[in-house]
Design a protein around this motif. Structure first.
Motif, PDB file in Angstrom:
ATOM      1  N   GLY A 107      -5.249   2.724   7.512  1.00  0.00           N
ATOM      2  CA  GLY A 107      -3.697   2.309   7.721  1.00  0.00           C
ATOM      3  C   GLY A 107      -3.469   1.204   6.876  1.00  0.00           C
ATOM      4  O   GLY A 107      -2.052   1.088   6.381  1.00  0.00           O
ATOM      5  N   GLY A 108      -4.250   0.085   6.961  1.00  0.00           N
ATOM      6  CA  GLY A 108      -4.013  -1.182   6.381  1.00  0.00           C
ATOM      7  C   GLY A 108      -3.803  -0.735   4.719  1.00  0.00           C
ATOM      8  O   GLY A 108      -2.808  -1.669   4.196  1.00  0.00           O
ATOM      9  N   LEU A 109      -4.531   0.133   3.932  1.00  0.00           N
ATOM     10  CA  LEU A 109      -4.496   0.434   2.683  1.00  0.00           C
ATOM     11  C   LEU A 109      -2.885   0.996   2.472  1.00  0.00           C
ATOM     12  O   LEU A 109      -2.197   0.376   1.300  1.00  0.00           O
ATOM     13  CB  LEU A 109      -5.463   1.172   2.155  1.00  0.00           C
ATOM     14  N   VAL A 110      -2.367   1.670   3.316  1.00  0.00           N
ATOM     15  CA  VAL A 110      -1.552   2.451   3.006  1.00  0.00           C
ATOM     16  C   VAL A 110      -0.306   1.354   3.235  1.00  0.00           C
ATOM     17  O   VAL A 110       0.705   1.383   2.591  1.00  0.00           O
ATOM     18  CB  VAL A 110      -0.852   3.632   4.021  1.00  0.00           C
ATOM     19  N   CYS A 111      -0.277   0.499   4.441  1.00  0.00           N
ATOM     20  CA  CYS A 111       0.632  -0.574   4.471  1.00  0.00           C
ATOM     21  C   CYS A 111       0.916  -1.523   3.311  1.00  0.00           C
ATOM     22  O   CYS A 111       1.793  -1.935   2.739  1.00  0.00           O
ATOM     23  CB  CYS A 111       0.476  -1.249   5.743  1.00  0.00           C
ATOM     24  N   ALA A 112      -0.397  -1.660   2.556  1.00  0.00           N
ATOM     25  CA  ALA A 112      -0.279  -2.723   1.550  1.00  0.00           C
ATOM     26  C   ALA A 112       0.295  -2.002   0.390  1.00  0.00           C
ATOM     27  O   ALA A 112       1.000  -2.539  -0.344  1.00  0.00           O
ATOM     28  CB  ALA A 112      -1.772  -3.164   1.157  1.00  0.00           C
ATOM     29  N   LEU A 113      -0.147  -0.889   0.142  1.00  0.00           N
ATOM     30  CA  LEU A 113       0.584   0.032  -1.112  1.00  0.00           C
ATOM     31  C   LEU A 113       2.026   0.312  -0.974  1.00  0.00           C
ATOM     32  O   LEU A 113       2.533   0.664  -1.932  1.00  0.00           O
ATOM     33  CB  LEU A 113      -0.486   1.033  -1.377  1.00  0.00           C
ATOM     34  N   VAL A 114       2.340   0.728   0.181  1.00  0.00           N
ATOM     35  CA  VAL A 114       3.542   1.430   0.521  1.00  0.00           C
ATOM     36  C   VAL A 114       4.587   0.584   0.737  1.00  0.00           C
ATOM     37  O   VAL A 114       5.791   0.300   0.569  1.00  0.00           O
ATOM     38  CB  VAL A 114       3.571   2.778   1.125  1.00  0.00           C
ATOM     39  N   LEU A 115       4.267  -0.110   1.977  1.00  0.00           N
ATOM     40  CA  LEU A 115       5.075  -1.221   2.704  1.00  0.00           C
ATOM     41  C   LEU A 115       5.151  -2.457   2.355  1.00  0.00           C
ATOM     42  O   LEU A 115       5.936  -3.580   2.895  1.00  0.00           O
ATOM     43  CB  LEU A 115       4.786  -0.941   4.231  1.00  0.00           C
ATOM     44  N   ASP A 116       3.977  -2.906   1.260  1.00  0.00           N
ATOM     45  CA  ASP A 116       4.276  -4.302   0.755  1.00  0.00           C
ATOM     46  C   ASP A 116       3.866  -5.421   1.958  1.00  0.00           C
ATOM     47  O   ASP A 116       4.341  -6.543   2.322  1.00  0.00           O
ATOM     48  CB  ASP A 116       5.413  -4.808   0.266  1.00  0.00           C
ATOM     49  N   ILE A 117       2.950  -4.781   2.932  1.00  0.00           N
ATOM     50  CA  ILE A 117       2.344  -5.714   3.914  1.00  0.00           C
ATOM     51  C   ILE A 117       1.045  -6.040   3.558  1.00  0.00           C
ATOM     52  O   ILE A 117       0.041  -5.390   3.650  1.00  0.00           O
ATOM     53  CB  ILE A 117       2.227  -4.961   5.320  1.00  0.00           C
ATOM     54  N   PRO A 118       0.840  -7.205   3.196  1.00  0.00           N
ATOM     55  CA  PRO A 118      -0.611  -7.414   2.534  1.00  0.00           C
ATOM     56  C   PRO A 118      -1.818  -7.385   3.728  1.00  0.00           C
ATOM     57  O   PRO A 118      -1.262  -7.661   5.054  1.00  0.00           O
ATOM     58  CB  PRO A 118      -0.425  -9.259   2.385  1.00  0.00           C
ATOM     59  N   PRO A 119      -2.835  -7.238   3.632  1.00  0.00           N
ATOM     60  CA  PRO A 119      -4.104  -7.472   4.446  1.00  0.00           C
ATOM     61  C   PRO A 119      -4.163  -8.333   5.698  1.00  0.00           C
ATOM     62  O   PRO A 119      -4.248  -8.147   6.794  1.00  0.00           O
ATOM     63  CB  PRO A 119      -5.310  -7.164   3.867  1.00  0.00           C
ATOM     64  N   VAL A 120      -3.701  -9.623   5.025  1.00  0.00           N
ATOM     65  CA  VAL A 120      -3.722 -10.939   5.961  1.00  0.00           C
ATOM     66  C   VAL A 120      -2.696 -10.539   7.024  1.00  0.00           C
ATOM     67  O   VAL A 120      -2.779 -10.784   8.138  1.00  0.00           O
ATOM     68  CB  VAL A 120      -3.770 -12.160   5.255  1.00  0.00           C
ATOM     69  N   MET A 121      -1.489 -10.250   6.584  1.00  0.00           N
ATOM     70  CA  MET A 121      -0.489 -10.026   7.307  1.00  0.00           C
ATOM     71  C   MET A 121      -0.522  -9.034   8.261  1.00  0.00           C
ATOM     72  O   MET A 121      -0.401  -8.786   9.761  1.00  0.00           O
ATOM     73  CB  MET A 121       1.035  -9.649   6.781  1.00  0.00           C
ATOM     74  N   PHE A 122      -1.297  -8.006   7.936  1.00  0.00           N
ATOM     75  CA  PHE A 122      -1.704  -6.601   8.827  1.00  0.00           C
ATOM     76  C   PHE A 122      -2.653  -7.059   9.971  1.00  0.00           C
ATOM     77  O   PHE A 122      -2.363  -6.428  10.965  1.00  0.00           O
ATOM     78  CB  PHE A 122      -2.486  -5.589   7.833  1.00  0.00           C
ATOM     79  N   VAL A 123      -3.643  -7.701   9.656  1.00  0.00           N
ATOM     80  CA  VAL A 123      -4.660  -8.294  10.556  1.00  0.00           C
ATOM     81  C   VAL A 123      -3.769  -9.441  11.477  1.00  0.00           C
ATOM     82  O   VAL A 123      -4.319  -9.122  12.774  1.00  0.00           O
ATOM     83  CB  VAL A 123      -5.796  -9.091   9.824  1.00  0.00           C
ATOM     84  N   ASN A 124      -3.079 -10.291  11.116  1.00  0.00           N
ATOM     85  CA  ASN A 124      -2.320 -11.264  12.081  1.00  0.00           C
ATOM     86  C   ASN A 124      -1.453 -10.448  13.321  1.00  0.00           C
ATOM     87  O   ASN A 124      -1.344 -10.446  14.239  1.00  0.00           O
ATOM     88  CB  ASN A 124      -1.548 -11.952  11.381  1.00  0.00           C
ATOM     89  N   LEU A 125      -0.767  -9.099  12.803  1.00  0.00           N
ATOM     90  CA  LEU A 125       0.092  -8.667  13.582  1.00  0.00           C
ATOM     91  C   LEU A 125      -0.738  -7.515  14.580  1.00  0.00           C
ATOM     92  O   LEU A 125      -0.353  -7.709  15.554  1.00  0.00           O
ATOM     93  CB  LEU A 125       0.855  -7.477  12.797  1.00  0.00           C
ATOM     94  N   ILE A 126      -1.924  -7.125  14.197  1.00  0.00           N
ATOM     95  CA  ILE A 126      -2.774  -6.593  15.165  1.00  0.00           C
ATOM     96  C   ILE A 126      -3.324  -7.584  16.186  1.00  0.00           C
ATOM     97  O   ILE A 126      -3.254  -7.332  17.379  1.00  0.00           O
ATOM     98  CB  ILE A 126      -3.835  -5.857  14.470  1.00  0.00           C
TER      99      ILE A 126
END
Length: 381
Positions: A290-309
């Protein structure tokens, strides 16, 4: 034995006291049609007081002997053949054999033709009864497994450590690639579909919460359990079923060993240890997908992905998901072993019970997961 080819006959002298039946000629298949008519004219079976004279009997085969049994009665034919010394030994043996066979013969019962509704209800009832027996057997086997564990847990010398490690490698380590790959792909699909739907509401940022919430609570443990039901429960059934078919389990009992302790307990313990670890890896792989799709499609970087979780998803969601793993593991292992012990001894039986173990395991996993989801929802967890 007479070698004449005269057609057999049966003449009843009803005027004599007692009545007398004269059997003569060849009672063979070649004269069966005429003999059958003669027998029908006598209206068999004859009374017990009728004297039977077999002195004129010529050739005899099984067709003629069966007609004599119809005339005289099966039991009387055997007694007469044994008591008449004038008959050749071969004819006496044949008459006794036919008499014994005819005495054991029973007319098959006619199967009553039912209507479609009756047959449907009958099959539904039989299926429900079969399901009930399966559940009773499963509960009994669970109790037997727990009893064996309680009996051996305090006796380290009876632990099957080598078998446990081997099964742990087979059920756990060897399953890592397929579990990680599948959950990674599902995580990516969930994130992609979630972002597509949420984009219409301008809330694509919540795709992170969707992926984390679904994999920590449901998808991680459920997908792993279904994979293990198809991969490992079938292997347990096939292994134990093959041993049952080859009578190896009987040999184990003959050696004074307990099949539950030797075969079932290491598999159950290995599954109990492997499934929670695989579930954890599945959760991580799903989040990575899910993080890979968010990074590639939604421009949500991994650091932001982890912080949101970290900020939106509490640890309790992870605990809710991982708590179901031991329950699923125990039921999958027990069902797989039980179906192996049900094998009757043929390759077809091994295949049938292997299929049954997979179907039952997946059904039980989904059922328990649905009940657990309702329970957690009512508890507010």
């Amino acid at each position: 034995m007479s070698t004449s080819m005269a057609t057999g006959s049966a003449q009843l002298d009803a005027t004599a006291t007692p009545p007398r039946l004269q059997v003569a000629g060849d009672w063979t298949l070649a004269h069966y049609a005429s003999l059958e008519q003669a027998v029908a004219a006598l209206k068999p079976p004859l009374g017990t007081d009728t004297v039977i004279d077999l002195s004129g009997l010529g050739a005899l085969d099984t067709a003629g002997a069966s007609l004599l049994a119809e005339v005289l009665g099966a039991s009387r034919l055997g007694d007469l053949a044994q008591a008449d010394p004038t008959l050749p030994a071969a004819q006496r043996a044949l008459l006794q054999t036919i008499g014994a066979a005819m005495a054991d013969y029973r007319e098959p019962k006619l199967i009553r033709q039912g209507n479609t509704l009756t047959d449907l209800l009958s099959r539904i009832g039989a299926a429900m009864e079969n399901v009930w027996h399966q559940q009773v057997q499963l509960l009994g086997f669970i109790g037997l497994t727990l009893q064996t564990f309680a009996r051996t847990v305090l006796l380290p010398r009876r632990w099957r450590v080598t078998s446990l490690v081997a099964h742990l490698e087979e059920t756990g380590l060897d399953a890592v690639p397929i579990v990680v790959l599948l959950t990674f792909m599902v995580g990516a699909v969930v994130a992609f579909l979630g972002s597509t739907v949420l984009a219409d509401f301008g809330a694509t940022i919540y795709t992170v919460d969707l992926v984390a919430y679904s994999f920590l609570r449901e998808f991680g443990v459920l997908l792993t359990a279904i994979l293990m039901a198809g991969r490992t429960a079938s292997a347990f059934t096939a292994q134990i079923g093959s041993m049952k078919a080859n009578e190896e389990i009987d040999a184990i009992r003959a050696l004074g060993l307990d099949p539950m302790e030797l075969l079932v307990l290491p598999r159950v313990l290995a599954m109990l240890a492997a499934l929670p670890m695989l579930t954890f890896l599945a959760m991580i792989a799903g989040l990575v997908g899910g993080g890979l799709v968010c990074a590639l499609v939604l421009d949500i970087p991994p650091v932001m992905f982890v912080n949101l979780i970290k900020s939106d998803i509490g640890v309790r969601h992870f605990l809710v998901g991982i708590a179901k793993a031991p329950v699923f593991a125990f039921l999958i292992a027990v069902i797989g072993c039980l179906e192996g012990f049900k094998v009757s001894g043929s390759a077809e039986s091994v295949g049938e019970h292997t299929t049954s173990s997979v179907v039952q395991s997946i059904f039980v996993v989904i059922l328990i997961d649905a009940v657990a989801a309702l329970f957690y929802m009512e508890m507010g967890w």
